[in-house]
Design a protein around this motif. Structure first.
Motif, PDB file in Angstrom:
ATOM      1  N   PRO A  20       0.835  -1.206   0.000  1.00 23.21           N
ATOM      2  CA  PRO A  20       0.000   0.000   0.000  1.00 23.21           C
ATOM      3  C   PRO A  20       0.872   1.260   0.000  1.00 23.21           C
ATOM      4  CG  PRO A  20      -0.831  -1.586   1.599  1.00 23.21           C
ATOM      5  CD  PRO A  20       0.471  -2.134   1.083  1.00 23.21           C
ATOM      6  N   GLY A  21       0.451   2.237  -0.779  1.00 25.78           N
ATOM      7  CA  GLY A  21       1.170   3.518  -0.790  1.00 25.78           C
ATOM      8  C   GLY A  21       2.251   3.629  -1.848  1.00 25.78           C
ATOM      9  N   THR A  22       2.375   2.613  -2.727  1.00 26.24           N
ATOM     10  CA  THR A  22       3.457   2.657  -3.726  1.00 26.24           C
ATOM     11  C   THR A  22       2.930   2.673  -5.162  1.00 26.24           C
ATOM     12  OG1 THR A  22       3.691   0.235  -3.788  1.00 26.24           O
ATOM     13  CG2 THR A  22       4.992   1.409  -2.151  1.00 26.24           C
ATOM     14  N   ASN A  23       1.699   3.128  -5.341  1.00 29.21           N
ATOM     15  CA  ASN A  23       1.080   3.060  -6.672  1.00 29.21           C
ATOM     16  C   ASN A  23       1.832   3.861  -7.732  1.00 29.21           C
ATOM     17  OD1 ASN A  23      -1.003   1.449  -5.693  1.00 29.21           O
ATOM     18  ND2 ASN A  23      -2.238   3.198  -5.100  1.00 29.21           N
ATOM     19  N   VAL A  24       2.297   5.062  -7.372  1.00 30.49           N
ATOM     20  CA  VAL A  24       2.947   5.895  -8.388  1.00 30.49           C
ATOM     21  C   VAL A  24       4.241   5.239  -8.878  1.00 30.49           C
ATOM     22  CG1 VAL A  24       4.062   8.115  -8.842  1.00 30.49           C
ATOM     23  CG2 VAL A  24       1.879   8.048  -7.641  1.00 30.49           C
ATOM     24  N   TRP A  31      12.588   4.465 -12.924  1.00 32.10           N
ATOM     25  CA  TRP A  31      11.746   3.363 -12.451  1.00 32.10           C
ATOM     26  C   TRP A  31      11.864   2.131 -13.348  1.00 32.10           C
ATOM     27  CZ3 TRP A  31      10.471   3.197  -7.666  1.00 32.10           C
ATOM     28  CH2 TRP A  31      10.416   4.400  -6.947  1.00 32.10           C
ATOM     29  N   THR A  32      13.043   1.525 -13.318  1.00 30.71           N
ATOM     30  CA  THR A  32      13.242   0.245 -13.996  1.00 30.71           C
ATOM     31  C   THR A  32      12.376  -0.809 -13.321  1.00 30.71           C
ATOM     32  OG1 THR A  32      14.993  -0.353 -12.465  1.00 30.71           O
ATOM     33  CG2 THR A  32      15.663   0.829 -14.466  1.00 30.71           C
ATOM     34  N   PRO A  33      12.083  -1.914 -14.006  1.00 27.49           N
ATOM     35  CA  PRO A  33      11.296  -2.971 -13.349  1.00 27.49           C
ATOM     36  C   PRO A  33      11.920  -3.410 -12.025  1.00 27.49           C
ATOM     37  CG  PRO A  33      11.420  -3.384 -15.697  1.00 27.49           C
ATOM     38  CD  PRO A  33      12.319  -2.202 -15.432  1.00 27.49           C
ATOM     39  N   GLU A  34      13.249  -3.400 -11.963  1.00 25.78           N
ATOM     40  CA  GLU A  34      13.911  -3.814 -10.729  1.00 25.78           C
ATOM     41  C   GLU A  34      13.664  -2.790  -9.610  1.00 25.78           C
ATOM     42  OE1 GLU A  34      15.234  -4.104 -13.774  1.00 25.78           O
ATOM     43  OE2 GLU A  34      15.106  -6.308 -13.765  1.00 25.78           O
ATOM     44  N   ALA A  55      -2.770  10.036  -4.445  1.00 24.16           N
ATOM     45  CA  ALA A  55      -3.955   9.523  -5.132  1.00 24.16           C
ATOM     46  C   ALA A  55      -4.119  10.098  -6.541  1.00 24.16           C
ATOM     47  CB  ALA A  55      -5.192   9.834  -4.287  1.00 24.16           C
ATOM     48  N   THR A  56      -4.176  11.417  -6.633  1.00 25.44           N
ATOM     49  CA  THR A  56      -4.390  12.023  -7.950  1.00 25.44           C
ATOM     50  C   THR A  56      -3.221  11.724  -8.881  1.00 25.44           C
ATOM     51  OG1 THR A  56      -5.629  13.799  -6.893  1.00 25.44           O
ATOM     52  CG2 THR A  56      -4.882  14.185  -9.146  1.00 25.44           C
ATOM     53  N   ALA A  57      -2.015  11.795  -8.339  1.00 28.46           N
ATOM     54  CA  ALA A  57      -0.834  11.516  -9.163  1.00 28.46           C
ATOM     55  C   ALA A  57      -0.924  10.117  -9.760  1.00 28.46           C
ATOM     56  CB  ALA A  57       0.430  11.659  -8.319  1.00 28.46           C
ATOM     57  N   ALA A  58      -1.345   9.148  -8.957  1.00 26.57           N
ATOM     58  CA  ALA A  58      -1.425   7.768  -9.441  1.00 26.57           C
ATOM     59  C   ALA A  58      -2.531   7.619 -10.480  1.00 26.57           C
ATOM     60  CB  ALA A  58      -1.654   6.822  -8.263  1.00 26.57           C
ATOM     61  N   ALA A  59      -3.705   8.221 -10.190  1.00 24.99           N
ATOM     62  CA  ALA A  59      -4.824   8.098 -11.138  1.00 24.99           C
ATOM     63  C   ALA A  59      -4.487   8.776 -12.470  1.00 24.99           C
ATOM     64  CB  ALA A  59      -6.095   8.699 -10.527  1.00 24.99           C
ATOM     65  N   CYS A  60      -3.742   9.875 -12.411  1.00 26.65           N
ATOM     66  CA  CYS A  60      -3.325  10.545 -13.658  1.00 26.65           C
ATOM     67  C   CYS A  60      -2.373   9.666 -14.470  1.00 26.65           C
ATOM     68  CB  CYS A  60      -2.628  11.868 -13.351  1.00 26.65           C
ATOM     69  SG  CYS A  60      -3.761  13.187 -12.928  1.00 26.65           S
ATOM     70  N   GLN A  61      -1.551   8.877 -13.787  1.00 33.46           N
ATOM     71  CA  GLN A  61      -0.628   8.022 -14.539  1.00 33.46           C
ATOM     72  C   GLN A  61      -1.387   6.947 -15.319  1.00 33.46           C
ATOM     73  OE1 GLN A  61       2.256   9.475 -14.760  1.00 33.46           O
ATOM     74  NE2 GLN A  61       1.397  10.792 -13.161  1.00 33.46           N
ATOM     75  N   VAL A  62      -2.553   6.522 -14.793  1.00 33.77           N
ATOM     76  CA  VAL A  62      -3.387   5.586 -15.567  1.00 33.77           C
ATOM     77  C   VAL A  62      -3.867   6.288 -16.838  1.00 33.77           C
ATOM     78  CG1 VAL A  62      -5.454   4.161 -15.572  1.00 33.77           C
ATOM     79  CG2 VAL A  62      -4.080   4.340 -13.478  1.00 33.77           C
ATOM     80  N   ASN A  63      -4.330   7.530 -16.685  1.00 38.90           N
ATOM     81  CA  ASN A  63      -4.708   8.286 -17.888  1.00 38.90           C
ATOM     82  C   ASN A  63      -3.522   8.373 -18.858  1.00 38.90           C
ATOM     83  OD1 ASN A  63      -7.177   8.726 -16.681  1.00 38.90           O
ATOM     84  ND2 ASN A  63      -6.679  10.806 -15.985  1.00 38.90           N
ATOM     85  N   ASN A  64      -2.328   8.579 -18.306  1.00 40.81           N
ATOM     86  CA  ASN A  64      -1.140   8.699 -19.155  1.00 40.81           C
ATOM     87  C   ASN A  64      -0.863   7.430 -19.963  1.00 40.81           C
ATOM     88  OD1 ASN A  64      -0.743  11.287 -18.307  1.00 40.81           O
ATOM     89  ND2 ASN A  64       0.899  10.826 -16.865  1.00 40.81           N
ATOM     90  N   LEU A  65      -1.064   6.253 -19.342  1.00 40.18           N
ATOM     91  CA  LEU A  65      -0.873   4.997 -20.081  1.00 40.18           C
ATOM     92  C   LEU A  65      -1.708   5.012 -21.358  1.00 40.18           C
ATOM     93  CD1 LEU A  65      -1.125   2.308 -17.221  1.00 40.18           C
ATOM     94  CD2 LEU A  65       0.919   2.778 -18.590  1.00 40.18           C
ATOM     95  N   HIS A  66      -2.939   5.490 -21.232  1.00 38.85           N
ATOM     96  CA  HIS A  66      -3.850   5.481 -22.386  1.00 38.85           C
ATOM     97  C   HIS A  66      -3.521   6.580 -23.391  1.00 38.85           C
ATOM     98  CE1 HIS A  66      -6.667   2.298 -21.140  1.00 38.85           C
ATOM     99  NE2 HIS A  66      -6.181   2.590 -19.945  1.00 38.85           N
ATOM    100  N   LYS A  86       0.611  14.526 -17.356  1.00 38.62           N
ATOM    101  CA  LYS A  86       1.176  15.102 -16.121  1.00 38.62           C
ATOM    102  C   LYS A  86       2.033  14.068 -15.410  1.00 38.62           C
ATOM    103  CE  LYS A  86      -1.342  19.069 -14.896  1.00 38.62           C
ATOM    104  NZ  LYS A  86      -1.771  19.910 -13.782  1.00 38.62           N
ATOM    105  N   PRO A  87       3.305  14.378 -15.220  1.00 38.59           N
ATOM    106  CA  PRO A  87       4.174  13.425 -14.530  1.00 38.59           C
ATOM    107  C   PRO A  87       4.089  13.600 -13.020  1.00 38.59           C
ATOM    108  CG  PRO A  87       5.453  15.303 -15.262  1.00 38.59           C
ATOM    109  CD  PRO A  87       4.017  15.592 -15.620  1.00 38.59           C
ATOM    110  N   ALA A  88       4.537  12.578 -12.291  1.00 42.10           N
ATOM    111  CA  ALA A  88       4.600  12.693 -10.828  1.00 42.10           C
ATOM    112  C   ALA A  88       5.732  11.837 -10.293  1.00 42.10           C
ATOM    113  CB  ALA A  88       3.281  12.245 -10.209  1.00 42.10           C
ATOM    114  N   PRO A  89       6.705  12.456  -9.621  1.00 42.07           N
ATOM    115  CA  PRO A  89       7.716  11.632  -8.966  1.00 42.07           C
ATOM    116  C   PRO A  89       7.079  10.863  -7.813  1.00 42.07           C
ATOM    117  CG  PRO A  89       8.052  13.985  -8.476  1.00 42.07           C
ATOM    118  CD  PRO A  89       6.885  13.895  -9.403  1.00 42.07           C
ATOM    119  N   ALA A  90       7.526   9.640  -7.586  1.00 37.78           N
ATOM    120  CA  ALA A  90       6.990   8.843  -6.474  1.00 37.78           C
ATOM    121  C   ALA A  90       7.679   9.258  -5.186  1.00 37.78           C
ATOM    122  CB  ALA A  90       7.228   7.358  -6.739  1.00 37.78           C
TER     123      ALA A  90
END
Lengths: 828, 152
Positions: free
Chosen positions: A255-259, A297-300, A340-351, A633-637
């Motif tokens: 929990p808390g690592t979505n971005v 943010w490499t997969p590793e 929260a908003t930063a993470a939800a925006c990144q979903v928009n960014n994927l699309h 919109k980007p967001a650093p984690a």
């Protein structure tokens, strides 16, 4: 007959990609009745989750006696979920409904008449306005009223009183959905449609336990999974939910690592060339900054921060990048968690990066938590201006002033409308002295319950509570107003995918209860709120007047209702807005042309910095020359503010069960639902349970720095290191307003913190410790049917028995067609 | 060359700003957004200070010889209540303005020097300082009517 407590989602009706979802009509009547006994059916839609399933209410001898899904509706194709089937009617008809107003006399609530109760409100309101002005008034409403009611409230608050302190409990469930869409697309407004489930090749569920929060929508997914060409499913959730069990990839992030996870997925798109350069160039701005933000943010790195495998991150990104049609859905695992908003925006960014938006099967559903949350957002009752207008745009505010016939400066627009958590803070500090709460129960649903109870109990606060029942919150009130609810009043409301339904009145409300609309109109009349020309501010005679007024407010806006009428909403399917001369049957998807409402004169918001919530401002927004493109919109984690410590070593998250809604004011009054999930529990992983010496059903104390609860433990499928609690279980059933030595409400433990942009409280980031306090006397009262499934196979399964049998009629008619299908037909 | 004076001003300014954000976070802990954001921004100032390290290693830093006129002292205590919050945020805003303009002037010097390393540090930090100012302004504007008109 199907036991729909044991089988939440009902009989499978498999279908293949691109086909229409078959109809299955679910119905439940009171024991001993069949359809021949029903006097009449009254059209409505279900209000026990956000899905918006159309239904008909069965009426016999002036009573509601059952419910049936509407086969002609594009939302549910006839289906209903367990809450709708078992909770809709019993939830309204319990003997303990409030039937007369109550006022506080010598410390106790006593029955009175409407004139006395409203007189008290008007006296206090008038005195405060004279003495301290409009900023002394606050309104906290719901996600469960009808749109006409929200709009009336919005008008009387903004143009009658002139206070910016208006919000809804939608702040707790859906504020991030709205905000993320404003940040990315320039305005609130759901891009996708439920129809995209039928056409997609892959589905990503981001913090969305759809199987329990929108059971009928999940039935649609299950039917795709059971059919040919099943879609791939990727689940992001720290629990082993039903969604996770069906997923091809389950990313059980800390929990808390979505971005961090999302930045990793976006990086994979860049690195592997799975982006659509043409779409990016033509329809977005900000790609370079996004690319450099995700670079580390490499997969590793993701694996290290989020506690998932790098291979799974790669595979999930590959599914997104290489599937032509991807549907993403997002809910509380993102909206109520850190950034929260930063993470939800990144979903928009994927699309946006892949151009997977506005096409069949390719879209985003930023979900809602409540049936009418969308209307609270649209109508100006929840911290936005009506019709997706921008408080920073003087022309938008002027339009409202003209509609309402008041001077533009009567409408507060010097800052954004005050969000709920700040309203409660002002009450705590004593600067708001009149708080009017309608159709919500903050004593149980807001974070840090002990603090909220103190605020509601504060000396000097004049508290008005308007509800169906004497909730925990109502017990603190100075005036309690008995409200009419679903089936007892008329109005329209709009679901997650913009579909508008009409809910007609089936029966009279009990006793002297009145609709929320009538109460608001009565207050406006008694306060003598007027337009500048001297005529009454709110002269509506009923809901249909309100609907027409609302249509005018939406004319030319994205949420255009001008092509919809009560008449048009009767008989057929609900209609998705925008619906106007150009789109007379409504609109299935937004942004098919890649054009977004980001022009200076159209945008609902000029945006915010995602880290701090600092406003961008009109000038800077204008200088970016966005002009109809979407914003990447980007967001650093950043790390969560509350992390596990030696004293509180476990992470605590809260959520829902399929059988209860909110604080159970309706669902607990249903026999079937109450038996399925009768009282509070927590969930802990097998490994943590072993370490702590906890067995299934043992009584445990869960403590955080803010409080504790003592409830039975379910040893089950939550991620190791995490503890889950359902948030439904307060105290009203024992006629208490608080724990009184027996704490069970999940929010006793949560802390007061909110997302800096959407201001949605973070319910999923507290740190706790768990100790066993007594042996259990049997298994925990948690259902076995979904995410709360026990590790111990000997726990008896959750069943409903004969009481929970539902008639399911499979494929009685052809599936309903959507506006797009109609167009295709016309073309052919 | 007097650049080291301005590097010293910047160094001291970021440190004072970090301390002030922490002071406000602790003093106004009952405002949850102020608590969490001021801590986040204090960490950001710490990072700015460390980013300046290699630059200062090269140019050195000289003490400000006009301390009474360019005073960049951190807040030493906080006030209470709605009005107190407003005053404290405004104090931090003044300090952040000083830091913001100092970055601008150091950037001017960096451009004239064609010092790419210095310019890279400025590029990374000055935008964040600008956002700090915007957040402070956003938060104060939201709070002002309540604090000035109805709070006791």
């Amino acid at each position: 007959m199907v036991d729909r407590i044991a089988d939440i989602w009902g009989t499978r009706t498999p279908f293949g990609r691109g086909e229409l979802w078959p109809v299955r009509v679910d119905s439940k009547l009171e024991e001993g009745l069949d359809e021949a006994d029903v006097d009449r059916w009254v059209q409505s839609a279900c209000v026990l989750c956000s899905n918006g399933c159309a239904c008909d209410i069965a009426v016999k001898d002036g009573r509601m006696v059952g419910i049936r899904g509407r086969s002609a509706d594009t939302v549910n194709h006839g289906r209903l979920g367990p809450k709708g089937l078992f909770g809709s009617v019993p939830g309204m008809q319990s003997r303990d409904r409030l039937t007369r107003p109550l006022i506080r006399v010598d410390g106790a609530l006593v029955e009175t008449d409407w004139d006395t109760a409203m007189g008290r409100i008007v006296d206090r309101s008038t005195a405060l306005l004279a003495e301290k002005g409009p900023l002394s008034h606050g309104f906290y409403t719901s996600g469960q009223l009808f749109l006409e009611e929200y709009y009336a409230l919005g008008i009387l608050g903004k143009a009658g009183i002139g206070t910016p302190h208006m919000d809804g409990n939608t702040r707790l469930c859906t504020a991030t959905a709205a905000t993320a869409m404003k940040e990315s697309f320039g305005s609130d407004g759901q891009p996708g449609s439920y129809r995209d489930i039928d056409d997609c090749e892959a589905m990503f569920l981001f913090g969305h336990n759809m199987a329990e929060t929108q059971t009928v929508l999940w039935a649609r997914v299950l039917d795709r999974l059971a059919g040919p060409d099943r879609p791939l499913v990727v689940c992001i959730d720290p629990r082993e939910t039903e969604v996770a069990r069906h997923a091809d990839i389950h990313l059980a992030v800390h929990p808390g690592t979505n971005v961090a996870l999302l930045n990793g997925l976006i990086r994979e798109l860049f690195v592997n060339g799975w982006i659509d350069d043409d779409y990016i160039t033509a329809h977005t701005i900000g790609v370079d900054e996004l690319r450099s933000t995700v670079e580390r943010w490499t997969p590793e790195a993701v694996a290290d921060t989020c506690g998932v495998s790098a291979a799974d991150v790669r595979q999930a990104a590959r599914i997104f990048g290489t599937s032509e049609r991807v549907l993403s859905t997002v809910l509380q695992g993102f909206y109520q968690s850190a950034q929260a908003t930063a993470a939800a925006c990144q979903v928009n960014n994927l699309h946006l990066l892949t151009g997977k938006l506005g096409r069949a099967g390719a879209g985003v559903l930023q979900m809602n938590g409540q049936p009418t949350a969308q209307n609270a957002r649209e109508c100006g009752a929840d911290g936005d201006l009506p019709g997706f207008r921008n408080w920073e745009n003087p022309a938008h505010v002027r339009e409202l002033a003209e509609l309402w016939g008041v001077h533009v400066d009567k409408i507060p627009h010097w800052a954004p409308p005050t969000h709920a958590m700040q309203i409660f803070r002002y009450v705590e500090q004593g600067s708001i002295e009149l708080l009017w709460i309608s159709a919500t129960n903050p004593a149980v649903s807001m974070p840090q319950s002990a603090r909220i109870r103190e605020i509601l109990d504060r000396d000097g606060l004049f508290l008005i509570v308007q509800d169906l029942y004497l909730t925990e919150t109502a017990r603190f009130a100075d005036v309690v107003l008995p409200a009419a609810g679903w089936g007892e009043k008329q109005g329209a409301f709009t679901n997650v995918n913009r579909t508008v339904h009409l809910s007609d009145k089936a029966v009279d409300p009990p006793g002297e209860a009145r609709s929320d609309l009538d109460i608001f109109l009565d207050y406006s009349r008694r306060m003598d709120f007027r337009r500048d020309d001297g005529s009454p501010l709110l002269d509506w005679t009923g809901p249909e007047d309100g609907f027409r007024a609302w249509q005018e407010c939406t004319r030319g806006r994205l949420c255009d209702y001008t092509g919809i009428s009560y008449e048009k909403l009767r008989d057929g399917s609900g209609i998705p807005w925008p619906c106007n001369d150009e789109h007379p049957d409504g609109t299935l998807r937004l942004y098919a042309d890649g054009h977004f409402p980001t022009e200076l004169d159209r945008a609902e918001s000029y945006g915010h910095d995602l880290l701090t919530g600092a406003t961008v401002g009109r000038e800077a927004f204008s200088a970016m020359r966005i002009d109809g493109r979407a914003l990447l919109k980007p967001a650093p984690a950043i790390p969560a503010h509350e992390t596990p410590t030696a004293e509180f070593p476990l992470r605590y998250t809260t959520g829902r069960t399929a059988y209860q809604f909110h604080t159970r004011t309706k669902t607990r009054r249903s026999r079937q639902l109450d038996r399925a999930a009768p009282s509070a529990w927590i969930e802990i992983s097998s490994a943590d349970a072993r370490d702590l010496g906890i067995a299934e059903g043992d009584i445990v104390r869960v403590s955080s720095s803010h409080g504790e609860i003592v409830v039975p433990a379910r040893v089950g499928g939550v991620r190791e290191g995490c503890v889950f609690a359902p948030f439904h279980y307060g105290y009203w059933q024992d006629e208490r307003s608080g724990p009184d030595g027996r704490p069970s409400a999940a929010n006793e433990l949560t802390r007061t913190e909110w997302d800096p942009v959407s201001k949605q409280p973070l319910f999923k980031v507290a740190a706790v410790r768990v100790q066993k306090v007594a042996d259990g006397r049997g298994p925990a009262p948690a259902p076995t049917t979904a995410a709360s499934r026990p590790s111990d196979p000997s726990v008896p399964p959750t069943i409903g028995g004969p009481d929970a049998e539902v008639v399911e009629t499979v494929r009685p008619t052809a599936p309903p067609l959507t506006p797009d299908d109609h167009r295709d037909e016309g073309a052919a | 060359m007097r650049l080291p004076v301005y590097l010293g001003l910047l160094h001291g300014g970021e440190r004072a700003l970090a301390e002030s954000f922490r002071q406000v976070a602790d003093g106004h802990g009952d405002e949850p957004d102020v608590l969490s954001l001021c801590r986040t921004l204090a960490d950001q100032c710490d990072r700015h200070e460390s980013a300046l390290g290699p630059i200062i290693d090269r140019y050195g830093e000289q003490p400000d010889d006009e301390p009474e006129r360019f005073h960049a002292a951190a807040l030493t205590e906080t006030r209470t209540g709605g009005l107190g919050l407003l005053r404290d945020l405004q104090d931090v805003y003044l300090l952040a303005t000083l830091v913001d303009m100092t970055w601008t002037l150091v950037k001017q010097a960096g451009q004239a020097l064609r010092d790419d390393e210095l310019l890279a540090v400025v590029a990374a930090c000055e935008a964040e300082t600008a956002v700090q100012l915007r957040w402070l302004s956003t938060r104060m504007k939201q709070a002002a009517p309540q604090a000035l008109l109805v709070a006791s």
